[in-house]
Design a protein around this motif. Structure first.
Motif, PDB file in Angstrom:
ATOM      1  N   HIS A 216      39.347  47.630  48.211  1.00 20.71           N
ATOM      2  CA  HIS A 216      40.073  47.650  46.930  1.00 20.71           C
ATOM      3  C   HIS A 216      41.074  46.926  46.748  1.00 20.71           C
ATOM      4  O   HIS A 216      42.036  46.678  47.549  1.00 20.71           O
ATOM      5  CB  HIS A 216      40.611  49.160  46.740  1.00 20.71           C
ATOM      6  CG  HIS A 216      41.310  49.538  45.490  1.00 20.71           C
ATOM      7  ND1 HIS A 216      40.844  49.099  44.228  1.00 20.71           N
ATOM      8  CD2 HIS A 216      42.692  49.727  45.415  1.00 20.71           C
ATOM      9  CE1 HIS A 216      41.962  49.383  43.360  1.00 20.71           C
ATOM     10  NE2 HIS A 216      43.077  49.910  43.917  1.00 20.71           N
ATOM     11  N   ARG A 217      41.236  46.080  45.903  1.00 19.72           N
ATOM     12  CA  ARG A 217      42.226  44.874  45.824  1.00 19.72           C
ATOM     13  C   ARG A 217      43.218  45.407  44.761  1.00 19.72           C
ATOM     14  O   ARG A 217      42.995  45.453  43.299  1.00 19.72           O
ATOM     15  CB  ARG A 217      41.436  43.293  45.396  1.00 19.72           C
ATOM     16  CG  ARG A 217      40.574  42.961  45.812  1.00 19.72           C
ATOM     17  CD  ARG A 217      41.625  42.646  47.540  1.00 19.72           C
ATOM     18  NE  ARG A 217      40.786  42.121  48.340  1.00 19.72           N
ATOM     19  CZ  ARG A 217      40.274  42.949  49.761  1.00 19.72           C
ATOM     20  NH1 ARG A 217      40.459  44.049  49.649  1.00 19.72           N
ATOM     21  NH2 ARG A 217      39.611  42.260  50.397  1.00 19.72           N
ATOM     22  N   LEU A 218      44.398  45.869  45.207  1.00 19.16           N
ATOM     23  CA  LEU A 218      45.363  46.551  44.421  1.00 19.16           C
ATOM     24  C   LEU A 218      45.971  45.940  43.365  1.00 19.16           C
ATOM     25  O   LEU A 218      46.419  46.354  42.362  1.00 19.16           O
ATOM     26  CB  LEU A 218      46.611  47.014  45.524  1.00 19.16           C
ATOM     27  CG  LEU A 218      45.936  48.454  46.335  1.00 19.16           C
ATOM     28  CD1 LEU A 218      45.146  47.707  47.289  1.00 19.16           C
ATOM     29  CD2 LEU A 218      47.181  48.892  47.145  1.00 19.16           C
ATOM     30  N   ASN A 219      46.474  44.657  43.656  1.00 22.72           N
ATOM     31  CA  ASN A 219      46.998  43.698  42.546  1.00 22.72           C
ATOM     32  C   ASN A 219      46.112  42.702  41.885  1.00 22.72           C
ATOM     33  O   ASN A 219      46.476  42.140  40.752  1.00 22.72           O
ATOM     34  CB  ASN A 219      47.901  42.936  43.269  1.00 22.72           C
ATOM     35  CG  ASN A 219      49.168  43.962  43.847  1.00 22.72           C
ATOM     36  OD1 ASN A 219      49.870  44.791  43.025  1.00 22.72           O
ATOM     37  ND2 ASN A 219      49.586  43.680  45.255  1.00 22.72           N
ATOM     38  N   GLY A 220      44.847  42.868  41.855  1.00 25.27           N
ATOM     39  CA  GLY A 220      43.971  41.971  41.091  1.00 25.27           C
ATOM     40  C   GLY A 220      44.283  40.500  41.334  1.00 25.27           C
ATOM     41  O   GLY A 220      44.918  39.985  42.400  1.00 25.27           O
ATOM     42  N   ASN A 221      43.945  39.803  40.242  1.00 26.50           N
ATOM     43  CA  ASN A 221      44.133  38.229  40.305  1.00 26.50           C
ATOM     44  C   ASN A 221      45.190  38.261  39.346  1.00 26.50           C
ATOM     45  O   ASN A 221      45.540  38.364  38.167  1.00 26.50           O
ATOM     46  CB  ASN A 221      43.113  37.444  39.523  1.00 26.50           C
ATOM     47  CG  ASN A 221      41.701  37.563  40.523  1.00 26.50           C
ATOM     48  OD1 ASN A 221      41.768  37.536  41.597  1.00 26.50           O
ATOM     49  ND2 ASN A 221      40.454  37.959  39.922  1.00 26.50           N
ATOM     50  N   LEU A 222      46.431  37.525  39.997  1.00 21.20           N
ATOM     51  CA  LEU A 222      47.664  37.480  39.330  1.00 21.20           C
ATOM     52  C   LEU A 222      47.718  36.380  38.204  1.00 21.20           C
ATOM     53  O   LEU A 222      47.046  35.162  38.540  1.00 21.20           O
ATOM     54  CB  LEU A 222      48.666  37.108  40.390  1.00 21.20           C
ATOM     55  CG  LEU A 222      48.991  38.349  41.163  1.00 21.20           C
ATOM     56  CD1 LEU A 222      50.154  38.057  42.386  1.00 21.20           C
ATOM     57  CD2 LEU A 222      49.509  39.781  40.657  1.00 21.20           C
ATOM     58  N   GLY A 223      48.202  36.509  37.172  1.00 20.51           N
ATOM     59  CA  GLY A 223      48.187  35.545  36.102  1.00 20.51           C
ATOM     60  C   GLY A 223      49.532  34.828  35.706  1.00 20.51           C
ATOM     61  O   GLY A 223      50.537  34.545  36.624  1.00 20.51           O
ATOM     62  N   GLU A 224      50.262  35.163  34.320  1.00 18.32           N
ATOM     63  CA  GLU A 224      51.410  34.789  34.216  1.00 18.32           C
ATOM     64  C   GLU A 224      52.460  35.709  34.879  1.00 18.32           C
ATOM     65  O   GLU A 224      52.324  36.697  35.039  1.00 18.32           O
ATOM     66  CB  GLU A 224      51.309  35.107  32.414  1.00 18.32           C
ATOM     67  CG  GLU A 224      52.733  34.684  32.072  1.00 18.32           C
ATOM     68  CD  GLU A 224      52.939  33.267  31.325  1.00 18.32           C
ATOM     69  OE1 GLU A 224      53.904  32.622  31.238  1.00 18.32           O
ATOM     70  OE2 GLU A 224      51.701  32.677  31.018  1.00 18.32           O
ATOM     71  N   LEU A 225      53.495  34.576  35.111  1.00 24.18           N
ATOM     72  CA  LEU A 225      54.690  35.150  35.749  1.00 24.18           C
ATOM     73  C   LEU A 225      55.515  36.155  34.788  1.00 24.18           C
ATOM     74  O   LEU A 225      55.965  35.620  33.846  1.00 24.18           O
ATOM     75  CB  LEU A 225      55.683  34.236  36.705  1.00 24.18           C
ATOM     76  CG  LEU A 225      56.659  34.658  37.247  1.00 24.18           C
ATOM     77  CD1 LEU A 225      56.412  35.570  38.536  1.00 24.18           C
ATOM     78  CD2 LEU A 225      57.464  33.477  38.018  1.00 24.18           C
ATOM     79  N   LEU A 226      55.601  37.453  34.987  1.00 24.13           N
ATOM     80  CA  LEU A 226      56.301  38.156  34.237  1.00 24.13           C
ATOM     81  C   LEU A 226      56.794  39.302  34.923  1.00 24.13           C
ATOM     82  O   LEU A 226      56.448  39.797  36.088  1.00 24.13           O
ATOM     83  CB  LEU A 226      55.680  38.548  32.819  1.00 24.13           C
ATOM     84  CG  LEU A 226      54.387  39.094  32.922  1.00 24.13           C
ATOM     85  CD1 LEU A 226      54.289  40.738  33.013  1.00 24.13           C
ATOM     86  CD2 LEU A 226      53.607  38.867  31.519  1.00 24.13           C
ATOM     87  N   ALA A 227      57.856  40.297  34.336  1.00 26.31           N
ATOM     88  CA  ALA A 227      58.164  41.413  35.088  1.00 26.31           C
ATOM     89  C   ALA A 227      58.526  42.637  33.965  1.00 26.31           C
ATOM     90  O   ALA A 227      58.665  42.143  32.703  1.00 26.31           O
ATOM     91  CB  ALA A 227      59.408  41.135  35.733  1.00 26.31           C
TER      92      ALA A 227
END
Length: 297
Positions: A216-227
């Motif tokens: 299981h990949r908890l954070n997936g594929n990261l894209g645009e940097l945001l918060a």
């Protein structure tokens, strides 16, 4: 932990004419006293930060008191049976919590059934949506499902094949689906913005590690940097509220990233400043640095 004069997402939406609510985990503190006196009015809290209604877990599902709070009071608490520091805080089936000592309040504690927390919060969220379906509303629904101990309802135990964390995520998926179904039932889906996000990203403690090893990949594929701090400026733009100086100074309007694919990043850096200074981190471009180490992404 928040200055009551500060602009918040709740206050922003209230100014824009929305009914506002927090349902779920509130881990931002109550009152100005330490330790908190749980037997008195718990304020300032969510209602002093722009929200009309609050129901939920006052800390975490891994930290006492294991009770529900509605608006300013612990639900079910009686004067003759107060919450007491120094007594054991027993819960239904998770003895690892017992060594944390805020006990008493047996009637209030009896309402908190570990494996029913997700269902209880989901039901409250849907109830509140139905009560406010004829007016603009803003609901901040903060589940406990990414936090340990993982306590999904029995129907989800063993369903994910990646351990307790995965089972808890299955329950979370069901909860989100139930809320979306409620929006459909009330004819609100096409006129409602739903933002699904995590406060810390995927949990990588023991349960999260088990899920990772199982694939299981908890954070997936990261894209645009945001918060999540960017939600304030984004919603301000959506409701056409001009943020004043000092209101969300670290918040960026991410609407173009949510609705399309900007040619250039909206923000090129992000500073994570948690309670403990040793955990300070700076993300800039494709690299991130911690106070005592550097990591490449």
């Amino acid at each position: 932990m928040i200055d009551t004069a500060q602009m918040t997402v709740g206050r922003l939406m209230k100014k824009a004419g929305y009914s506002t609510a927090v349902i779920g985990k509130w881990h931002l503190g109550f009152t100005y006293t330490s330790p908190v006196d749980w037997n008195k009015d718990l304020k300032p809290g969510p209602l002093e930060l722009g929200f009309d209604y609050y129901f939920g877990v006052p800390v975490l599902n891994s930290h006492p008191p294991f009770v529900y709070v509605e608006n300013h009071r612990v639900v079910g608490l009686t004067p003759e049976d107060p919450l007491i520091y120094g007594e054991k805080a027993e819960t239904e089936e998770f003895p690892e919590k017992w060594n944390i000592e805020i006990g008493g309040g047996k009637k209030a504690h009896a309402l908190y059934k570990d494996r029913m927390v997700g269902t209880t919060l989901k039901n409250k969220a849907i109830e509140w949506i139905k009560e406010h379906k004829n007016e603009p509303f803003f609901l901040y629904f903060a589940t406990t499902n990414i936090h340990h101990p993982f306590t999904p309802a029995e129907r989800f135990v063993g369903t994910s094949e990646v351990g307790r964390y995965g089972d808890s995520i299955h329950e979370l998926d069901w909860m989100v689906g139930e809320v979306l179904d409620a929006l459909d039932e009330e004819g609100l889906r096409d006129n409602t913005l739903v933002i699904f996000t995590s406060d810390n990203g995927g949990m990588l403690n023991q349960g999260g590690q088990d899920a990772w090893k199982a694939g299981h990949r908890l954070n997936g594929n990261l894209g645009e940097l945001l918060a999540n701090v960017d939600i304030l400026a984004t919603l301000a733009a959506l409701v056409e509220y001009p943020l004043k100086k000092g209101e969300g100074p670290d918040s960026y309007n991410m609407m173009s990233a949510l609705t399309g694919s900007p040619a250039n990043p909206i923000r090129d850096h992000l500073i994570i400043s948690p309670a403990q200074g040793k955990n300070l981190a700076i993300r800039k471009g494709s690299s991130c640095s911690f106070i005592d180490q550097t990591c490449e992404q």
